[in-house]
Structures are given as structure tokens and as C-alpha cells.
Design a protein around this motif. Sequence first.
Motif, PDB file in Angstrom:
ATOM      1  N   ARG A 177       0.866  -1.281  -0.065  1.00 11.40           N
ATOM      2  CA  ARG A 177       0.111   0.197   0.078  1.00 11.40           C
ATOM      3  C   ARG A 177       0.881   1.174   0.055  1.00 11.40           C
ATOM      4  NH1 ARG A 177      -2.227  -3.688   3.074  1.00 11.40           N
ATOM      5  NH2 ARG A 177      -4.341  -4.487   2.635  1.00 11.40           N
ATOM      6  N   ALA A 178       2.120   1.246   0.739  1.00 15.61           N
ATOM      7  CA  ALA A 178       2.828   2.349   0.708  1.00 15.61           C
ATOM      8  C   ALA A 178       3.392   2.497  -0.643  1.00 15.61           C
ATOM      9  CB  ALA A 178       4.042   2.139   1.692  1.00 15.61           C
TER      10      ALA A 178
ATOM     11  N   TYR B  79       3.191   5.752  -3.306  1.00 18.33           N
ATOM     12  CA  TYR B  79       4.171   6.228  -3.747  1.00 18.33           C
ATOM     13  C   TYR B  79       4.395   6.482  -5.387  1.00 18.33           C
ATOM     14  CZ  TYR B  79       9.275   6.549  -5.571  1.00 18.33           C
ATOM     15  OH  TYR B  79      10.475   7.135  -5.901  1.00 18.33           O
TER      16      TYR B  79
ATOM     17  N   GLU C 153       1.772   9.008  -6.450  1.00 16.65           N
ATOM     18  CA  GLU C 153       2.256  10.311  -6.189  1.00 16.65           C
ATOM     19  C   GLU C 153       3.303  10.634  -7.324  1.00 16.65           C
ATOM     20  OE1 GLU C 153       1.337  12.666  -3.842  1.00 16.65           O
ATOM     21  OE2 GLU C 153       2.974  14.052  -4.832  1.00 16.65           O
TER      22      GLU C 153
ATOM     23  N   LYS D 218      -9.886  18.049  -0.212  1.00 12.30           N
ATOM     24  CA  LYS D 218     -11.019  17.258   0.384  1.00 12.30           C
ATOM     25  C   LYS D 218     -11.173  15.683  -0.273  1.00 12.30           C
ATOM     26  CE  LYS D 218     -15.852  18.618   1.112  1.00 12.30           C
ATOM     27  NZ  LYS D 218     -16.808  19.692   0.971  1.00 12.30           N
TER      28      LYS D 218
ATOM     29  N   ALA E 102      -8.540  13.535   1.013  1.00 11.34           N
ATOM     30  CA  ALA E 102      -8.701  13.062   2.384  1.00 11.34           C
ATOM     31  C   ALA E 102      -9.581  11.887   2.417  1.00 11.34           C
ATOM     32  CB  ALA E 102      -9.548  14.313   3.242  1.00 11.34           C
ATOM     33  N   VAL E 103     -10.700  11.936   1.620  1.00 10.23           N
ATOM     34  CA  VAL E 103     -11.741  10.936   1.533  1.00 10.23           C
ATOM     35  C   VAL E 103     -11.195   9.730   1.087  1.00 10.23           C
ATOM     36  CG1 VAL E 103     -14.131  10.325   0.691  1.00 10.23           C
ATOM     37  CG2 VAL E 103     -13.587  12.361   1.556  1.00 10.23           C
TER      38      VAL E 103
ATOM     39  N   LYS F 210      -7.995   8.715   1.408  1.00 12.85           N
ATOM     40  CA  LYS F 210      -7.306   8.422   2.434  1.00 12.85           C
ATOM     41  C   LYS F 210      -8.032   7.374   3.537  1.00 12.85           C
ATOM     42  CE  LYS F 210      -3.205  11.190   3.057  1.00 12.85           C
ATOM     43  NZ  LYS F 210      -3.457  12.418   2.048  1.00 12.85           N
ATOM     44  N   THR F 211      -9.373   8.111   3.679  1.00 12.24           N
ATOM     45  CA  THR F 211     -10.191   7.169   4.703  1.00 12.24           C
ATOM     46  C   THR F 211     -10.648   5.935   4.016  1.00 12.24           C
ATOM     47  OG1 THR F 211     -11.379   9.142   5.310  1.00 12.24           O
ATOM     48  CG2 THR F 211     -12.665   7.569   5.482  1.00 12.24           C
ATOM     49  N   TRP F 212     -11.029   5.900   2.874  1.00 15.12           N
ATOM     50  CA  TRP F 212     -11.178   4.547   2.353  1.00 15.12           C
ATOM     51  C   TRP F 212     -10.261   3.672   1.675  1.00 15.12           C
ATOM     52  CZ3 TRP F 212     -16.043   2.449   2.744  1.00 15.12           C
ATOM     53  CH2 TRP F 212     -17.353   3.498   3.361  1.00 15.12           C
TER      54      TRP F 212
ATOM     55  N   GLU G 124      -7.784   3.427   4.299  1.00 11.56           N
ATOM     56  CA  GLU G 124      -7.774   2.864   5.445  1.00 11.56           C
ATOM     57  C   GLU G 124      -8.828   1.760   5.791  1.00 11.56           C
ATOM     58  OE1 GLU G 124      -5.476   3.048   7.931  1.00 11.56           O
ATOM     59  OE2 GLU G 124      -4.300   4.050   6.423  1.00 11.56           O
ATOM     60  N   VAL G 125     -10.140   2.159   5.439  1.00  5.70           N
ATOM     61  CA  VAL G 125     -11.386   0.908   5.340  1.00  5.70           C
ATOM     62  C   VAL G 125     -10.830  -0.182   4.812  1.00  5.70           C
ATOM     63  CG1 VAL G 125     -13.329   0.464   4.572  1.00  5.70           C
ATOM     64  CG2 VAL G 125     -12.986   2.809   5.477  1.00  5.70           C
TER      65      VAL G 125
ATOM     66  N   SER H 127      -7.735  -1.122   4.569  1.00 11.71           N
ATOM     67  CA  SER H 127      -6.425  -1.785   5.287  1.00 11.71           C
ATOM     68  C   SER H 127      -7.162  -2.382   6.617  1.00 11.71           C
ATOM     69  CB  SER H 127      -5.596  -0.666   5.599  1.00 11.71           C
ATOM     70  OG  SER H 127      -4.680  -1.031   5.854  1.00 11.71           O
ATOM     71  N   GLN H 128      -8.134  -1.812   7.270  1.00 16.70           N
ATOM     72  CA  GLN H 128      -8.572  -1.939   8.602  1.00 16.70           C
ATOM     73  C   GLN H 128      -9.598  -2.841   8.873  1.00 16.70           C
ATOM     74  OE1 GLN H 128      -6.274  -1.259  11.158  1.00 16.70           O
ATOM     75  NE2 GLN H 128      -4.952  -0.453   9.716  1.00 16.70           N
TER      76      GLN H 128
ATOM     77  N   LEU I 182     -16.496  18.555   5.779  1.00 15.13           N
ATOM     78  CA  LEU I 182     -15.851  17.456   5.419  1.00 15.13           C
ATOM     79  C   LEU I 182     -15.894  16.623   6.686  1.00 15.13           C
ATOM     80  CD1 LEU I 182     -13.799  15.720   3.568  1.00 15.13           C
ATOM     81  CD2 LEU I 182     -11.850  16.983   4.569  1.00 15.13           C
TER      82      LEU I 182
ATOM     83  N   LEU J 128     -14.447  13.125   8.406  1.00 12.05           N
ATOM     84  CA  LEU J 128     -13.553  11.695   8.099  1.00 12.05           C
ATOM     85  C   LEU J 128     -13.632  10.737   9.361  1.00 12.05           C
ATOM     86  CD1 LEU J 128     -10.494  13.807   7.024  1.00 12.05           C
ATOM     87  CD2 LEU J 128     -11.994  12.771   5.448  1.00 12.05           C
ATOM     88  N   PHE J 129     -13.283   9.491   9.067  1.00 11.82           N
ATOM     89  CA  PHE J 129     -12.923   8.558   9.938  1.00 11.82           C
ATOM     90  C   PHE J 129     -11.867   7.831   9.648  1.00 11.82           C
ATOM     91  CE2 PHE J 129     -15.004   5.015   7.499  1.00 11.82           C
ATOM     92  CZ  PHE J 129     -15.904   5.642   6.681  1.00 11.82           C
ATOM     93  N   GLU J 130     -11.467   6.695  10.528  1.00 13.16           N
ATOM     94  CA  GLU J 130     -10.226   5.989  10.526  1.00 13.16           C
ATOM     95  C   GLU J 130      -9.081   6.833  10.900  1.00 13.16           C
ATOM     96  OE1 GLU J 130      -9.780   2.911  10.291  1.00 13.16           O
ATOM     97  OE2 GLU J 130     -11.486   2.367   9.664  1.00 13.16           O
TER      98      GLU J 130
ATOM     99  N   ALA K 259      -6.123   8.005   8.920  1.00 18.15           N
ATOM    100  CA  ALA K 259      -6.552   8.717   7.779  1.00 18.15           C
ATOM    101  C   ALA K 259      -6.659  10.327   8.167  1.00 18.15           C
ATOM    102  CB  ALA K 259      -7.681   8.167   6.937  1.00 18.15           C
TER     103      ALA K 259
ATOM    104  N   TYR L 262      -4.387  13.537   7.356  1.00 19.20           N
ATOM    105  CA  TYR L 262      -5.170  14.610   6.800  1.00 19.20           C
ATOM    106  C   TYR L 262      -4.701  15.757   7.742  1.00 19.20           C
ATOM    107  CZ  TYR L 262      -8.881  18.231   6.174  1.00 19.20           C
ATOM    108  OH  TYR L 262      -9.599  19.474   6.029  1.00 19.20           O
TER     109      TYR L 262
ATOM    110  N   LYS M  89       5.939   6.751   4.600  1.00 14.87           N
ATOM    111  CA  LYS M  89       4.557   5.910   4.171  1.00 14.87           C
ATOM    112  C   LYS M  89       4.969   4.417   4.479  1.00 14.87           C
ATOM    113  CE  LYS M  89       2.326   8.418   0.332  1.00 14.87           C
ATOM    114  NZ  LYS M  89       3.162   9.531   0.350  1.00 14.87           N
TER     115      LYS M  89
ATOM    116  N   GLU N 298       2.741   1.888   7.438  1.00 16.23           N
ATOM    117  CA  GLU N 298       2.220   0.943   6.914  1.00 16.23           C
ATOM    118  C   GLU N 298       2.688  -0.341   7.735  1.00 16.23           C
ATOM    119  OE1 GLU N 298      -0.579  -0.246   4.864  1.00 16.23           O
ATOM    120  OE2 GLU N 298      -0.659   1.833   4.819  1.00 16.23           O
TER     121      GLU N 298
ATOM    122  N   GLN O 255       0.050  -2.800   9.378  1.00 14.67           N
ATOM    123  CA  GLN O 255       0.136  -4.280   9.091  1.00 14.67           C
ATOM    124  C   GLN O 255       0.805  -5.072   9.922  1.00 14.67           C
ATOM    125  OE1 GLN O 255      -1.939  -4.933   6.503  1.00 14.67           O
ATOM    126  NE2 GLN O 255      -2.277  -2.687   6.395  1.00 14.67           N
TER     127      GLN O 255
END
Lengths: 219, 220
Positions: A68-69, A73, A76, A92, A95-96, A98-100, A102-103, A105-106, B62, B64-66, B69, B73, B98, B102, B106
Motif C-alpha cells: 500500500r505504501a 508512492y 504520487e 477534500k 482526504a476521503v 485516504k479514509t477509504w 484505511e477502510v 486496510s483496517q 468534510l 472523516l473517520f479511521e 486517515a 489529513y 509511508k 504501513e 500491518q
Amino acid sequence: MTIKLYGITMSTCTAKVLACLHEHGAEFELVPVNLQNGEHKQPAFLAKNPFGQIPALEDGHLTLFESRAISAYVAEKFKGSGCDLLRSQNPKEAAVVKTWMEVESQQFSPAISPIFYQSIIVPILYGGTPNQTIIDESSVKLGKVLDVYEKKLNSSKYLAGDFYSLADLHHLTYIYYLMKTPYGKLINERPRVKAWWEDISSRPAFKKVAAGLTLGDKN
Amino acid sequence: MELKLYGAALSPCTSRVMTCLHEKEADFELVPVDLFAGEHKQLPFLAKNPFGQIPVLEDGDLSLFESRAISAYVAEKFKQTGDDLIRHQSFKEAAEVKVWMEVESQHYHPAISPIIFQFFASPLQGKAPDQAIIDDNTEKLGKVLDVYEDKLSRTKYLAGDFYSLADLFHLSFTYYFMKTPCAHLINDRPHVKAWWEDISSRPAFQKVASAMNFGEKGNL
């Protein structure tokens, strides 16, 4: 100097990075790692990833591990017109995404990976019998995660919004293998999740990668 | 408009984000969520995080959760303030950060979190800690910490000779871990121990640590 990706085409984690490289049209060399001979647990490879896992990526003097890293990379480094999987132009949206990510991932990965391990790795690589209790418990957990996805995909075409992103891409390789097992029904029973899966798995970059996801194929 | 963080001061995931907010000297309001009343599993909270977990951050419209993340931000938004936790000015350093973020996600977290659960959450359910689960995960955590010990013998922090989000992500769960009988896994490894003492003494974390009193007498 070309990017080198150390791994194998049938590995879920290597394939995750391959999909990202192909989405960006990035040039790279895939350097096979001989898992059967334990190459990934020996000093030369451990110097690249001390956790002894594929993939690892070398880009000049930089060595990275954790799929994932690596994919973040790549996204980017190669972001350009038409390919912005991290939505870097819009804080914005970024950021969303990044949230998903993490979803995945976690929430998603811890639920799906025991199903993958028991139903594919155990019988194929170890000649063992899948532990049905683990599969059943994980299927319940995965079902609950996918219920959230079903609801989310009712209000946006992809997970982070109406745009394909790294959050969607990170799901590809585990789901691809899940669909080869009876537990693919967890995807098929949820119409929006199913439609989302059919969309993201039909992307040309993933089709190139899917051809290598051959674990369990009769040959 | 001020940032709003929905969570609980004694929660390690909420604390992760608060540590980051303090590092960035960002103003925020902590809006308590009543976990014992199950507030996080009901509307309206579920509209903020459909997985029913704290924390959640609201920044204007906005949401956000997690916690990882949210922290990323915050570190991005306030990158000009305080230490550069994401090393945004160096492409190479940013990539290393990064990687080790991880690693926490992980390798470290899946081993340490069941140990914390057994010692802190099981008693709430009237159960004794499950020693088999603890033993299995201390073995896994030990192997992860062996890698850390080697890495930290070569660099001061995980991603290099600079404090980063990768180190910060370890703080809150390790803080609780150090209150268990398994703390020797950290203390037995000199470089890991020195790293822990360094990162846990940072003022931003000290502000947060004092409220992390889950399980202490009179607190439940």
C-alpha cells in the motif's frame, strides 16, 4: 534507471502494485522472487524488506516495501493528466480517498484475508484442509463490511466518490481470488457491490494483472 | 470554523488523532461520544462513521473517520506548523514515512491490539485475559520488535533520523501496552526502549497521555 519490482505475478500484494503501475503507464521491471526456495527469507531480500515479504520496490537509491505504501508512492510519482488516483489536486477528495484506503486496510482486508488463506493458500500451497470455522466467522465479518459498501455505493459510483481511486484499486486482487471460491457470493448477492466490482475489474490496467493471478487454476 | 473531533479521551484511536492535532498546534473541540451507552453504534453517529467507531473528525463540511486517515489529513493540512510529520519537502523521506506507517498498520497493530484487548477489555466483559491469545501475539510482537531494534540501531526514528507520523502512530497503543505485564518486550530491547522513551516524552503526547486512564480504579 528503471523501477524494479521484486515479487511474483500471482501474489495479491505484488499484483496490487502492478495494477497501480499499469494505471500510470509506468515503466518497470518485474524481478521474480523464488518463494518456494525461501528467497524472501534470505539476507539479500531481507535487506530490501526486513519482514521478508513481497513485494519490494527499488527506484534508484530508494527501496520500499508494504504494497500500500509502494502503490501510494507510485501514484504520487506518476500522477499526471488523466491519472490522479490520490486526487492530489483536491484536498477534500484526497482526504476521503485516504479514509477509504484505511477502510480497505483496517476493515476489509482483515475480514477477507483469512477466507483467501484458508480456501486457496492452505489447500493449494500446503495440501491442507481449509478451516471452515475460520472461513465462516470471516464471512460474517466480511458480509458486515460489504453491507456498509453496498450502502456507500448507493450514493457514489466508487468508494471515495464518483471517481476511481487508489481506495478502489486496493480491493482488486483479494476480490479477484474470492470470486474463484464459493464465497464470491458475498459480492454477487449485493447488487451495487457487484456492479462496482464488475466496473473496477474490467479496467484495462487490471486485466493485464489478472492474467497473472493464477493461483488455484488447473494447469 | 473549528475542527471537531468526536471520540473519547481514553481511547487509543482518539488519542492518536489528538496527539497529531497537538503536534500541529491545531485548535479543535473534543466532542465526547458515550461508548458505554452505545452512542457510536446508533444514529446520528453512524451517519458520521458507518463502521460505528470513534474517532470522527469534522472540518467544515468534510467528515472523516479511521484515525490514521484523519491524522494524515491533519499532518497535511497543517504541514507548515511544528515538525513536518510527513516530510513533504523530501520525496524520498515522505516515501519512507509511508512505508513505516504501513508497518505499524500491518505488522505492529495486529499483534499489539489483541494483547491490549485481553488485558483491558476482557475484564469489562467479566472474563479473565486469555493467556493463549496473549502468548500467541507476544510472540508475533516480539518478532516485529526485533526488526524495530535493528532499524533503530541505524536510525534515530523509524523512517529516518527525524520524528514522523510513523512513530506517532505507535504511541497510544504502546502507552497502554506498557501498563501490562508484557511491557518487557519494549524494555528488553535497548534501542526500542530508548525510542519509546523519546517519543512518549514529547509534549504533544504528554497532553494526551494523562487522560488515557482506561481500566484504572474509579474510572469505569
